[in-house]
Design a protein around this motif. Sequence first.
Motif, PDB file in Angstrom:
ATOM      1  N   VAL A  83       0.766  -1.310   0.032  1.00 43.32           N
ATOM      2  CA  VAL A  83       0.102   0.027  -0.355  1.00 43.32           C
ATOM      3  C   VAL A  83       0.984   1.243   0.120  1.00 43.32           C
ATOM      4  N   ASP A  84       1.949   1.362   0.801  1.00 43.49           N
ATOM      5  CA  ASP A  84       2.963   2.447   0.758  1.00 43.49           C
ATOM      6  C   ASP A  84       3.366   2.595  -0.617  1.00 43.49           C
ATOM      7  N   VAL A  85       3.731   1.484  -1.234  1.00 41.40           N
ATOM      8  CA  VAL A  85       4.518   1.454  -2.790  1.00 41.40           C
ATOM      9  C   VAL A  85       3.460   2.306  -3.681  1.00 41.40           C
ATOM     10  N   VAL A  86       2.131   1.874  -3.682  1.00 43.65           N
ATOM     11  CA  VAL A  86       1.060   2.316  -4.555  1.00 43.65           C
ATOM     12  C   VAL A  86       0.629   3.893  -4.217  1.00 43.65           C
ATOM     13  N   ALA A  87       0.608   4.149  -2.686  1.00 45.83           N
ATOM     14  CA  ALA A  87       0.310   5.592  -2.541  1.00 45.83           C
ATOM     15  C   ALA A  87       1.567   6.437  -2.822  1.00 45.83           C
ATOM     16  N   SER A  88       2.716   5.877  -2.909  1.00 40.82           N
ATOM     17  CA  SER A  88       3.794   6.845  -3.295  1.00 40.82           C
ATOM     18  C   SER A  88       3.984   7.255  -4.746  1.00 40.82           C
ATOM     19  N   ARG A  89       3.138   6.392  -5.622  1.00 41.11           N
ATOM     20  CA  ARG A  89       3.347   6.518  -7.107  1.00 41.11           C
ATOM     21  C   ARG A  89       3.013   7.849  -7.773  1.00 41.11           C
ATOM     22  N   GLY A  90       2.294   8.596  -6.778  1.00 43.03           N
ATOM     23  CA  GLY A  90       1.747  10.076  -7.449  1.00 43.03           C
ATOM     24  C   GLY A  90       0.362   9.701  -8.175  1.00 43.03           C
ATOM     25  N   ARG A  91      -0.234   8.523  -8.206  1.00 37.74           N
ATOM     26  CA  ARG A  91      -1.364   8.447  -9.074  1.00 37.74           C
ATOM     27  C   ARG A  91      -2.630   8.460  -8.219  1.00 37.74           C
ATOM     28  N   PRO A  92      -3.927   8.938  -8.786  1.00 36.70           N
ATOM     29  CA  PRO A  92      -4.957   8.672  -7.865  1.00 36.70           C
ATOM     30  C   PRO A  92      -5.302   7.281  -7.356  1.00 36.70           C
ATOM     31  N   VAL A  93      -5.688   7.242  -6.062  1.00 37.20           N
ATOM     32  CA  VAL A  93      -5.823   5.689  -5.280  1.00 37.20           C
ATOM     33  C   VAL A  93      -7.291   5.995  -4.721  1.00 37.20           C
ATOM     34  N   VAL A  94      -8.001   5.041  -4.778  1.00 35.32           N
ATOM     35  CA  VAL A  94      -9.153   4.672  -4.065  1.00 35.32           C
ATOM     36  C   VAL A  94      -9.081   3.365  -3.341  1.00 35.32           C
ATOM     37  N   VAL A  95      -9.415   3.325  -2.027  1.00 29.62           N
ATOM     38  CA  VAL A  95      -9.414   2.425  -1.110  1.00 29.62           C
ATOM     39  C   VAL A  95     -11.021   1.971  -1.160  1.00 29.62           C
ATOM     40  N   VAL A  96     -10.999   0.152  -1.089  1.00 32.31           N
ATOM     41  CA  VAL A  96     -12.178  -0.292  -0.685  1.00 32.31           C
ATOM     42  C   VAL A  96     -12.055  -0.872   0.445  1.00 32.31           C
ATOM     43  N   ASP A  97     -12.752  -0.474   1.432  1.00 31.57           N
ATOM     44  CA  ASP A  97     -13.012  -1.033   2.985  1.00 31.57           C
ATOM     45  C   ASP A  97     -11.702  -0.613   3.964  1.00 31.57           C
ATOM     46  N   GLN A  98     -10.555  -0.880   3.464  1.00 33.89           N
ATOM     47  CA  GLN A  98      -9.360  -0.745   4.468  1.00 33.89           C
ATOM     48  C   GLN A  98      -8.118  -0.854   3.661  1.00 33.89           C
ATOM     49  N   PRO A  99      -6.867  -0.193   4.062  1.00 33.63           N
ATOM     50  CA  PRO A  99      -6.981   0.423   5.062  1.00 33.63           C
ATOM     51  C   PRO A  99      -7.211   2.143   4.917  1.00 33.63           C
ATOM     52  N   ALA A 100      -7.400   2.875   5.832  1.00 33.29           N
ATOM     53  CA  ALA A 100      -7.614   4.415   5.779  1.00 33.29           C
ATOM     54  C   ALA A 100      -6.363   4.947   5.270  1.00 33.29           C
ATOM     55  N   LEU A 101      -6.183   5.766   4.585  1.00 36.56           N
ATOM     56  CA  LEU A 101      -5.124   6.566   3.967  1.00 36.56           C
ATOM     57  C   LEU A 101      -5.332   8.218   3.852  1.00 36.56           C
ATOM     58  N   PRO A 102      -4.573   9.083   4.366  1.00 40.12           N
ATOM     59  CA  PRO A 102      -4.660  10.462   4.574  1.00 40.12           C
ATOM     60  C   PRO A 102      -5.138  10.772   2.963  1.00 40.12           C
ATOM     61  N   GLY A 103      -6.266  11.546   2.917  1.00 37.59           N
ATOM     62  CA  GLY A 103      -6.738  12.289   1.854  1.00 37.59           C
ATOM     63  C   GLY A 103      -7.283  11.298   0.723  1.00 37.59           C
ATOM     64  N   VAL A 104      -7.182   9.987   1.001  1.00 35.44           N
ATOM     65  CA  VAL A 104      -7.890   9.057  -0.042  1.00 35.44           C
ATOM     66  C   VAL A 104      -9.093   8.565   0.015  1.00 35.44           C
ATOM     67  N   PRO A 105     -10.124   8.729  -0.893  1.00 33.86           N
ATOM     68  CA  PRO A 105     -11.282   8.159  -0.491  1.00 33.86           C
ATOM     69  C   PRO A 105     -11.466   6.620  -0.394  1.00 33.86           C
ATOM     70  N   VAL A 106     -12.306   6.342   0.611  1.00 38.40           N
ATOM     71  CA  VAL A 106     -12.678   4.877   0.923  1.00 38.40           C
ATOM     72  C   VAL A 106     -14.104   4.664   0.603  1.00 38.40           C
ATOM     73  N   VAL A 107     -14.219   3.489  -0.031  1.00 40.95           N
ATOM     74  CA  VAL A 107     -15.664   3.023  -0.315  1.00 40.95           C
ATOM     75  C   VAL A 107     -15.790   1.832   0.405  1.00 40.95           C
ATOM     76  N   GLY A 108     -16.861   1.971   1.541  1.00 37.55           N
ATOM     77  CA  GLY A 108     -16.981   1.023   2.613  1.00 37.55           C
ATOM     78  C   GLY A 108     -18.365   0.847   2.895  1.00 37.55           C
ATOM     79  N   ILE A 109     -18.404   0.008   3.803  1.00 37.62           N
ATOM     80  CA  ILE A 109     -19.857  -0.361   4.023  1.00 37.62           C
ATOM     81  C   ILE A 109     -19.954  -0.108   5.868  1.00 37.62           C
ATOM     82  N   ASP A 110     -21.326  -0.223   6.389  1.00 33.05           N
ATOM     83  CA  ASP A 110     -21.252   0.233   7.756  1.00 33.05           C
ATOM     84  C   ASP A 110     -21.024  -1.476   8.276  1.00 33.05           C
TER      85      ASP A 110
END
Length: 366
Positions: A145-172
Amino acid sequence: MSKAERSDTPSGRLTLLTLARDLGVSRATVSNAYNRPDQLSPALRERILARAAELGFTGPDPMARGLRRGRVGAVGVLVDESLSYAFSDPTSVLFLDGLAREVQADGLGLLLHPARRDPAALQALADAAVDAWVVQSLPDGHPAVDVVASRGRPVVVVDQPALPGVPVVGIDDASGATTAVRHLTRLGHRRLAVLAMPLGCDRRQGRADAERQRTAEYAVMRRRLAGAAAAVAEAGLDWAGVPVVEVTANEPDAAARAARELLAGPDRPTGVFASTDQLALGVVRAARALGLAVPGDLSVVGFDDSPAARSAEPPLTTVAQPLRDRGQRVGVLVRAALQGEEVGVPPPAVVGLVVRGSTAPPPRGG
Protein backbone atom coordinates in the motif's frame (compact mmCIF):
# COMPACT_ATOMS: atom_id res chain seq x y z
CA MET A 1 16.95 -4.58 -43.85
CA SER A 2 19.56 -6.88 -42.33
CA LYS A 3 19.94 -7.87 -38.68
CA ALA A 4 23.03 -5.67 -38.54
CA GLU A 5 20.97 -2.74 -39.70
CA ARG A 6 18.54 -3.33 -36.83
CA SER A 7 21.27 -3.36 -34.18
CA ASP A 8 20.99 0.37 -33.55
CA THR A 9 18.35 -0.44 -30.93
CA PRO A 10 19.29 -2.25 -27.70
CA SER A 11 16.87 -5.10 -28.38
CA GLY A 12 17.41 -5.24 -32.13
CA ARG A 13 13.68 -4.82 -32.73
CA LEU A 14 12.16 -2.61 -35.38
CA THR A 15 11.19 0.91 -34.34
CA LEU A 16 9.80 3.98 -36.06
CA LEU A 17 13.36 5.24 -36.46
CA THR A 18 14.74 2.07 -38.08
CA LEU A 19 11.76 1.90 -40.43
CA ALA A 20 12.25 5.59 -41.32
CA ARG A 21 15.90 4.99 -42.14
CA ASP A 22 15.01 2.02 -44.31
CA LEU A 23 12.48 4.11 -46.27
CA GLY A 24 14.64 7.23 -46.43
CA VAL A 25 12.05 9.41 -44.72
CA SER A 26 11.87 11.15 -41.37
CA ARG A 27 10.72 9.46 -38.19
CA ALA A 28 7.87 11.99 -37.98
CA THR A 29 6.66 10.89 -41.43
CA VAL A 30 6.48 7.25 -40.33
CA SER A 31 4.74 8.28 -37.10
CA ASN A 32 2.15 10.23 -39.09
CA ALA A 33 1.40 7.14 -41.16
CA TYR A 34 0.05 5.52 -37.99
CA ASN A 35 -1.14 8.42 -35.86
CA ARG A 36 -2.00 11.28 -38.27
CA PRO A 37 -2.68 9.75 -41.70
CA ASP A 38 -4.30 12.96 -42.92
CA GLN A 39 -0.83 14.56 -42.91
CA LEU A 40 0.42 12.23 -45.69
CA SER A 41 -0.57 11.50 -49.25
CA PRO A 42 -2.39 8.16 -49.63
CA ALA A 43 0.44 6.85 -51.84
CA LEU A 44 3.17 7.64 -49.28
CA ARG A 45 1.21 6.18 -46.40
CA GLU A 46 0.51 3.02 -48.39
CA ARG A 47 4.23 2.68 -49.20
CA ILE A 48 5.19 3.04 -45.52
CA LEU A 49 2.61 0.53 -44.29
CA ALA A 50 3.47 -1.96 -47.00
CA ARG A 51 7.18 -1.84 -46.15
CA ALA A 52 6.35 -2.11 -42.44
CA ALA A 53 4.27 -5.21 -43.08
CA GLU A 54 7.07 -6.71 -45.19
CA LEU A 55 9.54 -6.22 -42.35
CA GLY A 56 7.12 -7.42 -39.66
CA PHE A 57 6.72 -4.04 -37.98
CA THR A 58 3.31 -3.86 -36.27
CA GLY A 59 3.33 -0.18 -35.35
CA PRO A 60 4.47 2.16 -32.57
CA ASP A 61 4.89 0.76 -29.05
CA PRO A 62 1.45 1.35 -27.44
CA MET A 63 3.03 1.70 -23.99
CA ALA A 64 5.36 4.44 -25.16
CA ARG A 65 2.54 6.13 -27.03
CA GLY A 66 0.38 6.02 -23.90
CA LEU A 67 3.15 7.47 -21.77
CA ARG A 68 3.56 10.36 -24.21
CA ARG A 69 -0.14 11.06 -23.81
CA GLY A 70 0.19 10.80 -20.02
CA ARG A 71 -2.27 7.89 -19.96
CA VAL A 72 -1.71 4.15 -20.38
CA GLY A 73 -5.34 3.02 -20.26
CA ALA A 74 -5.17 0.75 -17.18
CA VAL A 75 -6.38 0.84 -13.59
CA GLY A 76 -4.26 -1.18 -11.18
CA VAL A 77 -6.15 -3.25 -8.61
CA LEU A 78 -4.13 -4.28 -5.57
CA VAL A 79 -5.67 -7.46 -4.12
CA ASP A 80 -4.87 -9.08 -0.79
CA GLU A 81 -5.22 -12.68 -1.92
CA SER A 82 -3.79 -14.50 -4.91
CA LEU A 83 -4.99 -13.60 -8.39
CA SER A 84 -6.87 -16.88 -8.64
CA TYR A 85 -8.77 -16.00 -5.45
CA ALA A 86 -9.86 -12.70 -6.98
CA PHE A 87 -11.68 -14.65 -9.71
CA SER A 88 -12.99 -17.51 -7.55
CA ASP A 89 -14.45 -15.66 -4.57
CA PRO A 90 -18.01 -14.66 -5.57
CA THR A 91 -17.92 -11.33 -3.73
CA SER A 92 -14.66 -10.34 -5.42
CA VAL A 93 -16.00 -11.36 -8.83
CA LEU A 94 -19.07 -9.16 -8.44
CA PHE A 95 -16.99 -6.22 -7.22
CA LEU A 96 -14.56 -6.50 -10.15
CA ASP A 97 -17.47 -6.81 -12.56
CA GLY A 98 -18.96 -3.56 -11.29
CA LEU A 99 -15.59 -1.81 -11.43
CA ALA A 100 -14.87 -3.04 -14.97
CA ARG A 101 -18.30 -1.97 -16.22
CA GLU A 102 -17.68 1.55 -15.00
CA VAL A 103 -14.08 2.20 -16.07
CA GLN A 104 -14.51 0.67 -19.51
CA ALA A 105 -16.69 3.67 -20.37
CA ASP A 106 -13.42 5.65 -20.54
CA GLY A 107 -11.60 2.93 -22.44
CA LEU A 108 -9.79 1.70 -19.32
CA GLY A 109 -8.87 -1.87 -18.47
CA LEU A 110 -7.95 -3.55 -15.17
CA LEU A 111 -4.49 -4.74 -14.17
CA LEU A 112 -4.58 -6.96 -11.06
CA HIS A 113 -1.57 -7.19 -8.74
CA PRO A 114 -1.33 -9.45 -5.66
CA ALA A 115 -0.12 -7.62 -2.57
CA ARG A 116 3.03 -9.44 -1.56
CA ARG A 117 5.85 -8.29 0.69
CA ASP A 118 8.92 -9.60 -1.12
CA PRO A 119 11.21 -7.03 -2.81
CA ALA A 120 10.57 -8.30 -6.34
CA ALA A 121 6.80 -7.95 -5.94
CA LEU A 122 7.12 -4.47 -4.44
CA GLN A 123 9.38 -3.41 -7.30
CA ALA A 124 6.81 -4.73 -9.79
CA LEU A 125 4.25 -2.40 -8.19
CA ALA A 126 6.67 0.51 -8.37
CA ASP A 127 7.20 -0.18 -12.09
CA ALA A 128 3.58 -0.96 -13.02
CA ALA A 129 2.25 1.29 -15.78
CA VAL A 130 -1.22 2.30 -14.56
CA ASP A 131 -3.24 5.48 -14.51
CA ALA A 132 -4.80 4.94 -11.07
CA TRP A 133 -4.87 2.41 -8.26
CA VAL A 134 -7.67 0.62 -6.45
CA VAL A 135 -6.59 -0.89 -3.12
CA GLN A 136 -8.99 -3.74 -2.44
CA SER A 137 -9.22 -4.41 1.29
CA LEU A 138 -5.67 -4.72 2.64
CA PRO A 139 -4.40 -4.76 6.22
CA ASP A 140 -3.00 -1.78 8.04
CA GLY A 141 0.66 -1.10 7.38
CA HIS A 142 1.09 -3.33 4.34
CA PRO A 143 4.21 -2.23 2.41
CA ALA A 144 2.48 -2.72 -0.95
CA VAL A 145 0.00 0.00 0.00
CA ASP A 146 2.89 2.35 0.77
CA VAL A 147 4.38 1.69 -2.67
CA VAL A 148 1.08 2.36 -4.43
CA ALA A 149 0.42 5.51 -2.40
CA SER A 150 3.87 6.87 -3.29
CA ARG A 151 3.34 6.56 -7.04
CA GLY A 152 1.60 9.92 -7.42
CA ARG A 153 -1.40 8.36 -9.16
CA PRO A 154 -5.02 8.65 -7.97
CA VAL A 155 -5.89 6.00 -5.37
CA VAL A 156 -9.28 4.72 -4.18
CA VAL A 157 -9.50 2.30 -1.24
CA VAL A 158 -12.13 -0.40 -0.85
CA ASP A 159 -12.95 -0.99 2.85
CA GLN A 160 -9.42 -0.73 4.27
CA PRO A 161 -6.88 0.63 5.13
CA ALA A 162 -7.62 4.29 5.77
CA LEU A 163 -5.08 6.55 4.04
CA PRO A 164 -4.75 10.34 4.46
CA GLY A 165 -6.63 12.19 1.75
CA VAL A 166 -7.70 9.00 -0.05
CA PRO A 167 -11.40 8.21 -0.59
CA VAL A 168 -12.65 4.95 0.93
CA VAL A 169 -15.66 3.07 -0.42
CA GLY A 170 -16.91 1.02 2.49
CA ILE A 171 -19.97 -0.28 4.26
CA ASP A 172 -21.22 -0.05 7.82
CA ASP A 173 -19.51 -3.25 8.96
CA ALA A 174 -20.25 -2.75 12.64
CA SER A 175 -24.01 -2.26 12.25
CA GLY A 176 -24.19 -5.20 9.87
CA ALA A 177 -22.56 -7.51 12.40
CA THR A 178 -24.76 -6.12 15.19
CA THR A 179 -27.87 -6.85 13.13
CA ALA A 180 -26.70 -10.40 12.41
CA VAL A 181 -25.98 -11.32 16.03
CA ARG A 182 -29.07 -9.50 17.29
CA HIS A 183 -31.13 -11.72 14.99
CA LEU A 184 -29.70 -14.79 16.71
CA THR A 185 -30.23 -13.48 20.24
CA ARG A 186 -33.81 -12.42 19.49
CA LEU A 187 -34.51 -15.94 18.27
CA GLY A 188 -33.46 -17.07 21.74
CA HIS A 189 -29.87 -18.21 21.14
CA ARG A 190 -27.57 -17.86 24.14
CA ARG A 191 -24.70 -20.14 23.18
CA LEU A 192 -23.06 -18.21 20.37
CA ALA A 193 -19.84 -18.35 18.39
CA VAL A 194 -18.18 -16.20 15.71
CA LEU A 195 -16.07 -17.26 12.75
CA ALA A 196 -13.74 -14.51 11.59
CA MET A 197 -11.68 -13.92 8.48
CA PRO A 198 -7.92 -13.66 9.13
CA LEU A 199 -7.18 -11.02 11.74
CA GLY A 200 -3.52 -10.68 10.83
CA CYS A 201 -1.10 -11.21 7.97
CA ASP A 202 0.24 -14.33 9.70
CA ARG A 203 -3.11 -16.00 8.85
CA ARG A 204 -3.43 -18.08 11.98
CA GLN A 205 -6.26 -20.55 12.46
CA GLY A 206 -7.85 -21.11 15.84
CA ARG A 207 -9.31 -19.26 18.81
CA ALA A 208 -8.62 -15.54 18.90
CA ASP A 209 -8.28 -14.12 22.39
CA ALA A 210 -9.19 -10.56 23.37
CA GLU A 211 -5.73 -9.20 22.59
CA ARG A 212 -5.71 -10.82 19.16
CA GLN A 213 -9.10 -9.29 18.42
CA ARG A 214 -8.05 -5.86 19.69
CA THR A 215 -4.90 -5.75 17.59
CA ALA A 216 -6.39 -7.18 14.39
CA GLU A 217 -4.55 -5.75 11.38
CA TYR A 218 -7.70 -5.81 9.24
CA ALA A 219 -9.96 -2.87 10.06
CA VAL A 220 -13.02 -4.61 8.62
CA MET A 221 -12.65 -7.45 11.10
CA ARG A 222 -12.14 -5.04 14.00
CA ARG A 223 -15.40 -3.35 13.06
CA ARG A 224 -17.37 -6.55 12.57
CA LEU A 225 -16.16 -8.04 15.85
CA ALA A 226 -17.02 -4.80 17.64
CA GLY A 227 -20.50 -4.90 16.13
CA ALA A 228 -21.00 -8.52 17.17
CA ALA A 229 -19.79 -7.72 20.68
CA ALA A 230 -22.28 -4.85 20.93
CA ALA A 231 -25.19 -7.16 20.11
CA VAL A 232 -23.96 -9.72 22.64
CA ALA A 233 -23.79 -7.06 25.37
CA GLU A 234 -27.22 -5.78 24.35
CA ALA A 235 -28.61 -9.26 25.03
CA GLY A 236 -27.05 -9.31 28.50
CA LEU A 237 -24.39 -11.86 27.56
CA ASP A 238 -20.64 -11.82 28.16
CA TRP A 239 -18.56 -11.32 25.02
CA ALA A 240 -15.60 -13.00 26.73
CA GLY A 241 -17.65 -16.20 26.79
CA VAL A 242 -18.28 -16.15 23.01
CA PRO A 243 -15.67 -18.20 21.12
CA VAL A 244 -14.14 -16.23 18.24
CA VAL A 245 -12.48 -18.61 15.79
CA GLU A 246 -10.10 -17.15 13.25
CA VAL A 247 -10.03 -18.91 9.88
CA THR A 248 -6.83 -18.98 7.86
CA ALA A 249 -8.56 -18.15 4.54
CA ASN A 250 -11.93 -16.87 3.41
CA GLU A 251 -13.10 -20.14 1.87
CA PRO A 252 -15.60 -22.84 2.85
CA ASP A 253 -13.04 -25.65 3.20
CA ALA A 254 -10.94 -23.69 5.70
CA ALA A 255 -14.08 -22.65 7.58
CA ALA A 256 -15.33 -26.23 7.76
CA ARG A 257 -12.04 -27.34 9.30
CA ALA A 258 -12.20 -24.52 11.85
CA ALA A 259 -15.85 -25.20 12.70
CA ARG A 260 -15.57 -28.96 13.30
CA GLU A 261 -13.82 -28.62 16.64
CA LEU A 262 -16.15 -25.83 17.66
CA LEU A 263 -19.25 -27.92 16.92
CA ALA A 264 -18.01 -31.26 18.26
CA GLY A 265 -18.02 -30.42 21.98
CA PRO A 266 -20.88 -30.95 24.43
CA ASP A 267 -21.36 -27.20 24.91
CA ARG A 268 -21.38 -26.45 21.20
CA PRO A 269 -23.02 -23.20 20.12
CA THR A 270 -26.56 -23.15 18.81
CA GLY A 271 -25.98 -19.98 16.78
CA VAL A 272 -22.95 -18.98 14.70
CA PHE A 273 -22.26 -15.64 13.09
CA ALA A 274 -19.75 -16.02 10.26
CA SER A 275 -18.12 -12.81 9.07
CA THR A 276 -18.56 -13.79 5.39
CA ASP A 277 -20.89 -16.04 3.42
CA GLN A 278 -17.94 -18.20 2.40
CA LEU A 279 -17.21 -18.94 6.05
CA ALA A 280 -20.89 -19.48 6.80
CA LEU A 281 -21.15 -22.08 4.03
CA GLY A 282 -18.21 -23.88 5.59
CA VAL A 283 -19.97 -23.93 8.97
CA VAL A 284 -23.03 -25.50 7.34
CA ARG A 285 -20.79 -28.10 5.71
CA ALA A 286 -19.13 -28.95 9.03
CA ALA A 287 -22.49 -29.21 10.79
CA ARG A 288 -23.77 -31.70 8.24
CA ALA A 289 -20.59 -33.78 8.54
CA LEU A 290 -21.26 -34.01 12.28
CA GLY A 291 -24.91 -34.97 11.80
CA LEU A 292 -26.28 -31.59 12.91
CA ALA A 293 -29.30 -30.10 11.18
CA VAL A 294 -29.32 -26.50 9.99
CA PRO A 295 -31.35 -24.75 11.35
CA GLY A 296 -32.82 -27.45 13.64
CA ASP A 297 -29.65 -27.92 15.70
CA LEU A 298 -27.60 -24.95 14.57
CA SER A 299 -28.48 -21.54 13.18
CA VAL A 300 -25.96 -19.83 10.89
CA VAL A 301 -25.80 -16.21 9.73
CA GLY A 302 -23.38 -15.00 7.06
CA PHE A 303 -22.33 -11.64 5.68
CA ASP A 304 -22.35 -10.43 2.02
CA ASP A 305 -25.46 -11.95 0.37
CA SER A 306 -23.41 -13.58 -2.35
CA PRO A 307 -25.08 -15.69 -5.06
CA ALA A 308 -23.87 -18.80 -3.21
CA ALA A 309 -25.84 -17.71 -0.12
CA ARG A 310 -29.05 -17.55 -2.09
CA SER A 311 -28.56 -20.93 -3.76
CA ALA A 312 -27.36 -22.76 -0.63
CA GLU A 313 -29.42 -25.49 1.03
CA PRO A 314 -30.89 -24.16 3.20
CA PRO A 315 -30.66 -20.63 1.78
CA LEU A 316 -28.42 -18.55 4.02
CA THR A 317 -29.59 -15.82 6.34
CA THR A 318 -27.03 -13.09 5.74
CA VAL A 319 -26.18 -9.41 5.84
CA ALA A 320 -26.62 -8.01 2.33
CA GLN A 321 -24.18 -5.51 0.88
CA PRO A 322 -24.26 -4.00 -2.64
CA LEU A 323 -21.31 -5.92 -4.11
CA ARG A 324 -21.53 -4.97 -7.78
CA ASP A 325 -22.73 -1.45 -7.00
CA ARG A 326 -19.69 -0.89 -4.79
CA GLY A 327 -17.43 -1.75 -7.70
CA GLN A 328 -19.25 0.79 -9.83
CA ARG A 329 -18.94 3.43 -7.08
CA VAL A 330 -15.21 2.87 -7.01
CA GLY A 331 -15.09 3.16 -10.80
CA VAL A 332 -16.95 6.48 -10.67
CA LEU A 333 -14.36 7.85 -8.23
CA VAL A 334 -11.47 6.61 -10.37
CA ARG A 335 -12.91 8.20 -13.50
CA ALA A 336 -13.54 11.48 -11.70
CA ALA A 337 -9.99 11.59 -10.34
CA LEU A 338 -8.49 10.92 -13.76
CA GLN A 339 -10.57 13.73 -15.23
CA GLY A 340 -9.31 16.14 -12.58
CA GLU A 341 -12.65 16.41 -10.80
CA GLU A 342 -13.07 16.80 -7.06
CA VAL A 343 -13.26 13.39 -5.37
CA GLY A 344 -15.22 13.34 -2.13
CA VAL A 345 -15.38 10.58 0.47
CA PRO A 346 -18.68 8.71 0.06
CA PRO A 347 -20.58 7.66 3.20
CA PRO A 348 -20.52 3.95 4.11
CA ALA A 349 -23.13 1.95 2.20
CA VAL A 350 -26.15 0.78 4.14
CA VAL A 351 -26.43 -2.94 4.79
CA GLY A 352 -29.39 -5.00 5.94
CA LEU A 353 -30.26 -8.50 7.11
CA VAL A 354 -31.91 -10.94 4.70
CA VAL A 355 -33.61 -13.70 6.69
CA ARG A 356 -33.73 -17.08 5.00
CA GLY A 357 -33.80 -20.72 6.00
CA SER A 358 -30.54 -21.14 7.91
CA THR A 359 -31.82 -19.60 11.16
CA ALA A 360 -34.52 -20.64 13.64
CA PRO A 361 -35.04 -20.67 17.41
CA PRO A 362 -32.58 -22.91 19.26
CA PRO A 363 -33.50 -26.50 20.06
CA ARG A 364 -35.13 -27.05 23.44
CA GLY A 365 -32.57 -26.82 26.18
CA GLY A 366 -30.27 -24.80 23.91
